[in-house]
Design a protein around this motif. Structure first.
Motif, PDB file in Angstrom:
ATOM      1  N   SER A  60       0.832  -1.195   0.000  1.00 45.57           N
ATOM      2  CA  SER A  60       0.000   0.000   0.000  1.00 45.57           C
ATOM      3  C   SER A  60       0.873   1.253   0.000  1.00 45.57           C
ATOM      4  O   SER A  60       1.998   1.238   0.514  1.00 45.57           O
ATOM      5  N   GLN A  61       0.325   2.331  -0.562  1.00 41.17           N
ATOM      6  CA  GLN A  61       1.106   3.560  -0.662  1.00 41.17           C
ATOM      7  C   GLN A  61       1.517   4.092   0.700  1.00 41.17           C
ATOM      8  O   GLN A  61       2.662   4.485   0.925  1.00 41.17           O
ATOM      9  N   SER A  62       0.596   4.071   1.668  1.00 38.70           N
ATOM     10  CA  SER A  62       0.895   4.648   2.968  1.00 38.70           C
ATOM     11  C   SER A  62       1.813   3.792   3.821  1.00 38.70           C
ATOM     12  O   SER A  62       2.375   4.267   4.813  1.00 38.70           O
ATOM     13  N   TRP A 250      -4.224  16.961  -6.357  1.00 40.28           N
ATOM     14  CA  TRP A 250      -3.143  16.366  -5.567  1.00 40.28           C
ATOM     15  C   TRP A 250      -1.934  16.127  -6.462  1.00 40.28           C
ATOM     16  O   TRP A 250      -2.062  15.659  -7.597  1.00 40.28           O
ATOM     17  N   LEU A 251      -0.734  16.466  -5.955  1.00 48.54           N
ATOM     18  CA  LEU A 251       0.494  16.315  -6.723  1.00 48.54           C
ATOM     19  C   LEU A 251       1.269  15.064  -6.335  1.00 48.54           C
ATOM     20  O   LEU A 251       1.857  14.407  -7.193  1.00 48.54           O
ATOM     21  N   GLY A 252       1.330  14.779  -5.019  1.00 45.44           N
ATOM     22  CA  GLY A 252       2.097  13.626  -4.555  1.00 45.44           C
ATOM     23  C   GLY A 252       3.515  13.985  -4.165  1.00 45.44           C
ATOM     24  O   GLY A 252       4.469  13.272  -4.509  1.00 45.44           O
ATOM     25  N   VAL A 253       3.664  15.082  -3.424  1.00 41.52           N
ATOM     26  CA  VAL A 253       4.996  15.518  -2.996  1.00 41.52           C
ATOM     27  C   VAL A 253       5.021  15.733  -1.484  1.00 41.52           C
ATOM     28  O   VAL A 253       3.996  16.035  -0.863  1.00 41.52           O
ATOM     29  N   THR A 254       6.180  15.562  -0.903  1.00 36.77           N
ATOM     30  CA  THR A 254       6.442  15.937   0.481  1.00 36.77           C
ATOM     31  C   THR A 254       7.294  17.192   0.436  1.00 36.77           C
ATOM     32  O   THR A 254       8.347  17.209  -0.212  1.00 36.77           O
ATOM     33  N   LEU A 255       6.833  18.250   1.117  1.00 37.90           N
ATOM     34  CA  LEU A 255       7.455  19.563   0.981  1.00 37.90           C
ATOM     35  C   LEU A 255       8.007  20.066   2.312  1.00 37.90           C
ATOM     36  O   LEU A 255       7.475  19.764   3.379  1.00 37.90           O
ATOM     37  N   ARG A 256       9.058  20.848   2.225  1.00 35.47           N
ATOM     38  CA  ARG A 256       9.588  21.529   3.394  1.00 35.47           C
ATOM     39  C   ARG A 256       9.750  23.012   3.064  1.00 35.47           C
ATOM     40  O   ARG A 256      10.333  23.363   2.037  1.00 35.47           O
ATOM     41  N   GLU A 257       9.224  23.853   3.949  1.00 42.08           N
ATOM     42  CA  GLU A 257       9.267  25.287   3.714  1.00 42.08           C
ATOM     43  C   GLU A 257      10.564  25.877   4.246  1.00 42.08           C
ATOM     44  O   GLU A 257      10.951  25.628   5.396  1.00 42.08           O
ATOM     45  N   GLU A 258      11.229  26.665   3.420  1.00 45.77           N
ATOM     46  CA  GLU A 258      12.439  27.377   3.821  1.00 45.77           C
ATOM     47  C   GLU A 258      12.436  28.751   3.167  1.00 45.77           C
ATOM     48  O   GLU A 258      12.477  28.853   1.938  1.00 45.77           O
ATOM     49  N   MET A 259      12.355  29.785   3.996  1.00 42.30           N
ATOM     50  CA  MET A 259      12.395  31.170   3.514  1.00 42.30           C
ATOM     51  C   MET A 259      11.348  31.446   2.449  1.00 42.30           C
ATOM     52  O   MET A 259      11.587  32.139   1.466  1.00 42.30           O
ATOM     53  N   GLY A 260      10.143  30.870   2.645  1.00 45.24           N
ATOM     54  CA  GLY A 260       9.055  31.123   1.715  1.00 45.24           C
ATOM     55  C   GLY A 260       9.065  30.249   0.484  1.00 45.24           C
ATOM     56  O   GLY A 260       8.085  30.205  -0.257  1.00 45.24           O
ATOM     57  N   ARG A 261      10.175  29.545   0.235  1.00 47.25           N
ATOM     58  CA  ARG A 261      10.241  28.617  -0.895  1.00 47.25           C
ATOM     59  C   ARG A 261       9.970  27.211  -0.383  1.00 47.25           C
ATOM     60  O   ARG A 261      10.075  26.927   0.807  1.00 47.25           O
ATOM     61  N   LEU A 262       9.648  26.310  -1.311  1.00 46.13           N
ATOM     62  CA  LEU A 262       9.278  24.953  -0.932  1.00 46.13           C
ATOM     63  C   LEU A 262      10.234  23.950  -1.561  1.00 46.13           C
ATOM     64  O   LEU A 262      10.339  23.859  -2.793  1.00 46.13           O
ATOM     65  N   VAL A 267       8.987  12.377  -3.462  1.00 48.82           N
ATOM     66  CA  VAL A 267       7.966  12.282  -4.505  1.00 48.82           C
ATOM     67  C   VAL A 267       7.341  10.893  -4.401  1.00 48.82           C
ATOM     68  O   VAL A 267       8.048   9.883  -4.413  1.00 48.82           O
ATOM     69  N   SER A 268       6.028  10.841  -4.249  1.00 48.30           N
ATOM     70  CA  SER A 268       5.351   9.553  -4.088  1.00 48.30           C
ATOM     71  C   SER A 268       5.430   8.745  -5.372  1.00 48.30           C
ATOM     72  O   SER A 268       5.214   9.288  -6.472  1.00 48.30           O
ATOM     73  N   PRO A 269       5.738   7.456  -5.256  1.00 48.40           N
ATOM     74  CA  PRO A 269       5.780   6.599  -6.448  1.00 48.40           C
ATOM     75  C   PRO A 269       4.427   6.572  -7.155  1.00 48.40           C
ATOM     76  O   PRO A 269       3.381   6.556  -6.517  1.00 48.40           O
ATOM     77  N   ARG A 270       4.478   6.602  -8.473  1.00 49.25           N
ATOM     78  CA  ARG A 270       3.297   6.534  -9.337  1.00 49.25           C
ATOM     79  C   ARG A 270       2.385   7.754  -9.187  1.00 49.25           C
ATOM     80  O   ARG A 270       1.231   7.732  -9.614  1.00 49.25           O
ATOM     81  N   SER A 271       2.872   8.803  -8.567  1.00 53.13           N
ATOM     82  CA  SER A 271       2.057  10.004  -8.352  1.00 53.13           C
ATOM     83  C   SER A 271       2.121  10.927  -9.566  1.00 53.13           C
ATOM     84  O   SER A 271       2.986  10.780 -10.443  1.00 53.13           O
ATOM     85  N   PRO A 272       1.230  11.923  -9.647  1.00 50.73           N
ATOM     86  CA  PRO A 272       1.312  12.922 -10.721  1.00 50.73           C
ATOM     87  C   PRO A 272       2.665  13.626 -10.760  1.00 50.73           C
ATOM     88  O   PRO A 272       3.201  13.898 -11.845  1.00 50.73           O
ATOM     89  N   ALA A 273       3.232  13.927  -9.592  1.00 45.24           N
ATOM     90  CA  ALA A 273       4.525  14.611  -9.562  1.00 45.24           C
ATOM     91  C   ALA A 273       5.619  13.753 -10.179  1.00 45.24           C
ATOM     92  O   ALA A 273       6.471  14.253 -10.926  1.00 45.24           O
TER      93      ALA A 273
END
Length: 342
Positions: A60-62, A250-262, A267-273
């Motif tokens: 499963s993905q999760s 939904w894109l399928g990404v894990t993001l971290r914010e730094e100085m306003g940028r991401l 990147v999730s496997p088989r995801s749109p991203a």
């Protein structure tokens, strides 16, 4: 089925009664309906909180991020065995068990999962019986108020906690709450835990352990999802298993914010991203031709482009190169195996 009392239940009920007594002893937080509060049945509150165990298939993905064996808590919210929990505990589970306050275990089935609020709904089976809690209304919890946090299962316990923050919460997994509840001190058995007020009403469901319960301060605590987010969608969840409105892109990404940028961390496997060629190390600096100010603003601009399936024009920095990356978004739920037995 008659629920059998065990030594754990009266002991914990006595703890709840003691904690409530401490709250009522503080004059400046004495509620207008103190007489109703004093009549609260602590054993009912204790019995309404159950433990949950879930087994999730390894493919499963999760399972990649949350594991295949999960434990948490849930709260009975009606007389038919309907249980509210935080969805990630049971998401994609092939087997779910509910542990009542007397230690007995019952099979349960998934009723609904809502990725917007993060809630999951279960229904316990095979003669399960337990008291249920009423849901508190909007604005039921105020900053500075002391509430009770209760967990079930093997981590069963009750703790007095203070609401130290009410603010938006943006999660790195494409998740945003306009208002979340932050409490202190932290409890370790937080996922699916019940946040209960002096009237014995359910105020929130535990979601996370956070490093900054108070914004800008290194004060650990917990984040709870207010149950006021459930009432507008409950009928849809019971009838259809999901809210009846267009799904967010939904894109399928894990993001971290730094100085306003991401920064794209995963990147999730088989995801749109992944299909669009996004990769870890990319910096997202624009969406739909717009700049954004942090994670929450990015989500609002992303979701404002249209429903799931829309092409999302991202601007991505790779090294010193600004690259346009169009991503054909998707409905997140369609990538989850919410009924792994099929």
């Amino acid at each position: 089925m008659r629920v059998v009392s065990t030594p754990v239940v009266p002991r914990l009920a006595a703890t709840v009664l003691f904690l409530i007594g401490l709250q009522l002893a503080v004059p400046d937080v004495l509620p207008a309906n103190a007489a109703e509060s004093a009549q609260l049945d602590p054993e009912r509150v204790v019995r309404s909180v159950v433990g949950i165990t879930a087994t999730v298939p390894a493919d499963s993905q999760s399972a990649r991020t949350l594991g295949t064996d999960r434990e948490g808590s849930g709260v009975v919210i009606d007389g038919s065995g309907l249980i509210l929990t935080i969805g990630y505990t049971v998401m994609e589970a092939s087997q779910i068990q509910v542990i009542a306050a007397d230690g007995r275990s019952y099979p349960a089935s998934m009723v609904a999962y809502d990725p917007v609020s993060g809630f999951g709904l279960l229904r316990a089976e095979m003669g399960f019986s337990a008291p249920w809690l009423r849901l508190a209304g909007p604005g039921a919890a105020k900053e500075g108020e002391t509430l009770l946090a209760l967990s079930g299962g093997g981590n069963r316990g009750a703790t007095a906690v203070k609401v130290v923050g009410k603010r938006e919460f943006a999660g790195y997994w494409e998740y945003l709450l306009d208002e979340a509840l932050f409490t202190f001190p932290p409890i370790r058995a937080f996922n699916g835990a019940a946040l209960v007020n002096r009237e014995g009403r359910l105020v929130g469901i535990g979601s996370l352990l956070v490093a900054e319960a108070v914004e800008g301060r290194s004060l650990p605590g917990n984040m709870f999802v207010p149950v006021s987010a459930l009432e507008p969608i409950l009928a849809d969840l019971l009838a259809y298993g999901r809210r009846q409105e267009p799904a967010r892109p939904w894109l399928g990404v894990t993001l971290r914010e730094e100085m306003g940028r991401l920064l794209v961390e995963k990147v999730s496997p088989r995801s749109p991203a992944e299909s669009a060629g996004l990769r870890p190390g990319d910096w997202i600096v624009g969406v739909g031709g717009q700049r954004f100010n942090g994670l929450a603003d990015f989500y609002r601009k992303l979701w404002g482009l249209g429903p799931a399936g829309i092409v999302v024009p991202l601007e991505v920095m790779r090294g010193s190169t600004l690259t346009p990356v169009p991503v054909t978004s998707a409905d997140r739920v369609r990538f989850l195996r919410l009924n792994p037995t099929l």
